[in-house]
Design an enzyme around this catalytic site. Structure first.
Site, PDB file in Angstrom:
ATOM      1  N   GLN A   1       0.815  -1.215   0.000  1.00 17.85           N
ATOM      2  CA  GLN A   1       0.000   0.000   0.000  1.00 17.85           C
ATOM      3  C   GLN A   1       0.849   1.266   0.000  1.00 17.85           C
ATOM      4  O   GLN A   1       0.527   2.226  -0.704  1.00 17.85           O
ATOM      5  CB  GLN A   1      -0.950   0.002   1.192  1.00 17.85           C
ATOM      6  CG  GLN A   1      -1.946   1.153   1.150  1.00 17.85           C
ATOM      7  CD  GLN A   1      -2.905   1.124   2.327  1.00 17.85           C
ATOM      8  OE1 GLN A   1      -2.480   1.008   3.474  1.00 17.85           O
ATOM      9  NE2 GLN A   1      -4.192   1.214   2.036  1.00 17.85           N
TER      10      GLN A   1
ATOM     11  N   GLN B   1      13.705   6.592  -4.046  1.00 16.62           N
ATOM     12  CA  GLN B   1      13.280   5.834  -2.875  1.00 16.62           C
ATOM     13  C   GLN B   1      12.722   4.470  -3.284  1.00 16.62           C
ATOM     14  O   GLN B   1      13.020   3.457  -2.658  1.00 16.62           O
ATOM     15  CB  GLN B   1      12.211   6.598  -2.100  1.00 16.62           C
ATOM     16  CG  GLN B   1      12.697   7.763  -1.299  1.00 16.62           C
ATOM     17  CD  GLN B   1      13.565   7.337  -0.138  1.00 16.62           C
ATOM     18  OE1 GLN B   1      14.727   7.681  -0.080  1.00 16.62           O
ATOM     19  NE2 GLN B   1      13.015   6.593   0.795  1.00 16.62           N
TER      20      GLN B   1
ATOM     21  N   GLU C   1      16.462  30.262 -15.607  1.00 19.23           N
ATOM     22  CA  GLU C   1      15.380  31.167 -16.033  1.00 19.23           C
ATOM     23  C   GLU C   1      14.549  31.652 -14.855  1.00 19.23           C
ATOM     24  O   GLU C   1      13.363  31.951 -14.997  1.00 19.23           O
ATOM     25  CB  GLU C   1      14.479  30.507 -17.087  1.00 19.23           C
ATOM     26  CG  GLU C   1      15.149  30.275 -18.417  1.00 19.23           C
ATOM     27  CD  GLU C   1      15.580  31.544 -19.124  1.00 19.23           C
ATOM     28  OE1 GLU C   1      15.009  32.622 -18.884  1.00 19.23           O
ATOM     29  OE2 GLU C   1      16.522  31.457 -19.918  1.00 19.23           O
TER      30      GLU C   1
END
Length: 151
Positions: A48, A105, A132
């Site tokens: 999960q 990760q 930029e």
């Protein structure tokens, strides 16, 4: 339009697109990896916490995509909008960094290895926040458009 007035609008859209592509590339590699890699007898994608990370990554990418596409569409229509182009650059750059961090990760130690594209994407992502105009400069542009010039 005066010559050169849209240069930052155009370049910030291009950088937003670069950040978006970088984030998407890192996401795609991480997704493929977790669908294939097994840990504790299960595919990493079945956990999960992994699914939540993927959901967050995909959501951030879609947010960046919508802002970038809207900024590009406005520019193509001849509507210069420094606020919108700054938002797109800022969000896409931040998304690239965050998604690449999560991809590392998910790949674990492989995320740092040059043999895996995620390592290169992570290096490429950071520049999208810097050149930029840093995110602080983008915030100044956005804030100026929101509040206008105060006396």
């Amino acid at each position: 339009m005066l010559p050169g007035t849209g240069i930052f609008d155009e370049s910030r859209i291009l950088i937003a697109a670069q950040g978006l592509g970088t984030a998407q590339g890192a996401f795609d590699r991480a997704l493929a990896y977790v669908k294939d890699r097994e840990q504790f007898g299960r595919k990493i994608a079945q956990f999960q916490i992994t699914q939540h990370k993927l959901a967050d990554m995909a959501t951030k990418i879609e947010q960046a995509r919508l802002l970038t596409y809207k900024a590009a569409w406005n520019f193509d229509q001849g509507r210069l909008d420094p606020k919108l182009t700054s938002m797109a650059k800022m969000v896409a750059g931040r998304t690239a960094v965050e998604v690449c961090d999560e991809a590392i990760q998910l790949l674990g130690g492989y995320g740092y290895m040059a043999e895996y594209d995620v390592e290169r994407f992570a290096r490429d992502a950071k520049i999208c926040e810097i050149y930029e105009g840093t995110k602080e400069i983008q915030k100044n542009t956005i804030a100026s458009a929101l509040v206008g010039k105060l006396k």
